[in-house]
Design a protein around this motif. Structure first.
Motif, PDB file in Angstrom:
ATOM      1  N   LEU A  51       2.637  28.544 -57.216  1.00 10.51           N
ATOM      2  CA  LEU A  51       2.545  29.131 -55.955  1.00 10.51           C
ATOM      3  C   LEU A  51       3.831  29.479 -55.254  1.00 10.51           C
ATOM      4  O   LEU A  51       3.967  30.259 -54.587  1.00 10.51           O
ATOM      5  N   PHE A  54       5.023  32.692 -56.446  1.00  4.31           N
ATOM      6  CA  PHE A  54       4.188  33.673 -55.804  1.00  4.31           C
ATOM      7  C   PHE A  54       4.390  34.139 -54.510  1.00  4.31           C
ATOM      8  O   PHE A  54       4.376  35.192 -53.910  1.00  4.31           O
ATOM      9  N   GLN A  55       5.076  33.203 -53.801  1.00  6.57           N
ATOM     10  CA  GLN A  55       5.285  33.179 -52.327  1.00  6.57           C
ATOM     11  C   GLN A  55       6.508  33.964 -52.129  1.00  6.57           C
ATOM     12  O   GLN A  55       6.899  34.454 -51.242  1.00  6.57           O
ATOM     13  N   TRP A  60       4.256  31.736 -46.464  1.00  4.29           N
ATOM     14  CA  TRP A  60       3.739  30.566 -46.960  1.00  4.29           C
ATOM     15  C   TRP A  60       2.223  30.752 -46.478  1.00  4.29           C
ATOM     16  O   TRP A  60       1.226  30.371 -47.272  1.00  4.29           O
ATOM     17  N   THR A  62       0.534  33.127 -46.017  1.00  8.95           N
ATOM     18  CA  THR A  62      -0.310  34.074 -46.952  1.00  8.95           C
ATOM     19  C   THR A  62      -0.797  33.554 -48.196  1.00  8.95           C
ATOM     20  O   THR A  62      -1.793  33.617 -48.578  1.00  8.95           O
ATOM     21  N   ILE A  63       0.248  32.812 -48.757  1.00  8.88           N
ATOM     22  CA  ILE A  63      -0.165  31.977 -50.085  1.00  8.88           C
ATOM     23  C   ILE A  63      -1.427  30.984 -49.804  1.00  8.88           C
ATOM     24  O   ILE A  63      -2.094  30.827 -50.578  1.00  8.88           O
ATOM     25  N   LYS A  66      -4.683  32.530 -49.427  1.00  5.75           N
ATOM     26  CA  LYS A  66      -5.062  32.817 -50.935  1.00  5.75           C
ATOM     27  C   LYS A  66      -5.379  31.655 -51.870  1.00  5.75           C
ATOM     28  O   LYS A  66      -5.909  32.112 -52.922  1.00  5.75           O
ATOM     29  N   ARG A  67      -5.130  30.252 -51.595  1.00  2.00           N
ATOM     30  CA  ARG A  67      -4.717  29.533 -52.596  1.00  2.00           C
ATOM     31  C   ARG A  67      -6.403  29.219 -53.399  1.00  2.00           C
ATOM     32  O   ARG A  67      -6.460  29.055 -54.351  1.00  2.00           O
ATOM     33  N   PHE A  70      -6.495  32.018 -55.730  1.00  4.10           N
ATOM     34  CA  PHE A  70      -5.527  31.633 -56.705  1.00  4.10           C
ATOM     35  C   PHE A  70      -6.253  30.726 -57.654  1.00  4.10           C
ATOM     36  O   PHE A  70      -6.028  30.950 -58.980  1.00  4.10           O
ATOM     37  N   ILE A  99      -5.936  37.518 -54.878  1.00  3.35           N
ATOM     38  CA  ILE A  99      -4.438  36.888 -55.043  1.00  3.35           C
ATOM     39  C   ILE A  99      -3.197  37.806 -54.901  1.00  3.35           C
ATOM     40  O   ILE A  99      -3.574  39.031 -54.235  1.00  3.35           O
ATOM     41  N   VAL A 100      -2.145  37.560 -55.129  1.00  2.00           N
ATOM     42  CA  VAL A 100      -0.984  38.281 -54.879  1.00  2.00           C
ATOM     43  C   VAL A 100      -0.759  39.066 -56.238  1.00  2.00           C
ATOM     44  O   VAL A 100      -0.451  38.521 -57.381  1.00  2.00           O
ATOM     45  N   LYS A 105       4.826  38.115 -61.656  1.00  2.00           N
ATOM     46  CA  LYS A 105       4.627  36.769 -61.240  1.00  2.00           C
ATOM     47  C   LYS A 105       3.530  36.194 -62.007  1.00  2.00           C
ATOM     48  O   LYS A 105       3.293  35.083 -62.196  1.00  2.00           O
TER      49      LYS A 105
END
Length: 204
Positions: A51, A54-55, A60, A62-63, A66-67, A70, A99-100, A105
């Motif tokens: 994570l 991905f950040q 953070w 945003t991550i 989306k966790r 993910f 997710i991203v 990534k």
């Protein structure tokens, strides 16, 4: 919210937090209950490495939002499961709007799962990462006092890269060290300062 001379904001609940954890309820809960607490299990540490990777270039918040997606997309961040992901899984993940969707990534997460399994022959990911815990921790009064990397995060980055990990640069690894309690960068006026059990709590 009322500002405090120590660089924190005092919330309606009377607790002092840094600005980044003072407005968004999700970020505040993350700060109060998770950020800076020790992570000493393989799956949890692998997830956080992924994570943080991905950040890179994103917020953070945003991550964190989306966790859940993910975790669903990456089999709960089980290294054993993700290590078996194929090119078809990469394409599946590239279509997952939750997710991203960054191919490099995504591939890094799979690669890092394989590297995590390989590290089991060398004591395991947890011991490998935690050996880079520094002898002291910063004591920031304001956000500007917090470094973005350290000698230990540089060394950890190099060591992980030698073991086959990617998206583990020194700045990303310092953020990891903050998140898992290896360093305590809670502002000295924060209600969370010294709460990890890794570093002494400040005198009150």
């Amino acid at each position: 919210m009322t500002p405090d001379a120590a660089g924190v904001l005092v919330g309606d609940d009377g607790l002092a937090r840094p600005a980044w954890a003072s407005t968004d309820p999700l970020m505040r809960d993350y700060y109060d209950t998770e950020w800076g607490l020790p992570v000493r299990d393989e799956q949890g540490l692998y997830e956080r490495i992924c994570l943080e990777g991905f950040q890179a270039g994103l917020s953070w918040a945003t991550i964190l939002r989306k966790r859940p997606a993910f975790r669903a997309a990456f089999a709960g961040f089980s290294p054993d499961a993700v290590a078996l992901f194929t090119d078809a899984d990469v394409e599946r993940l590239m279509q997952d709007a939750g997710i991203v969707r960054n191919r490099l990534k995504i591939r890094a997460a799979i690669n890092n799962a394989q590297a995590t399994l390989a590290l089991r022959q060398d004591g395991g990911l947890v011991d490998f990462v935690w050996q880079f815990q520094p002898a002291s921790t910063p004591h920031p009064a304001v956000h500007a006092d917090i470094p973005t990397q350290s000698a230990e995060s540089v060394a950890l980055s190099k060591a992980l890269r030698k073991k086959g990990f990617s998206f583990v640069g020194p700045t990303t690894m310092f953020a990891l060290m903050e998140a898992i309690g290896m360093v305590d960068t809670h502002l000295v006026g924060s209600h969370r300062r010294g709460s990890s059990g890794v570093w002494p709590a400040p005198a009150r």
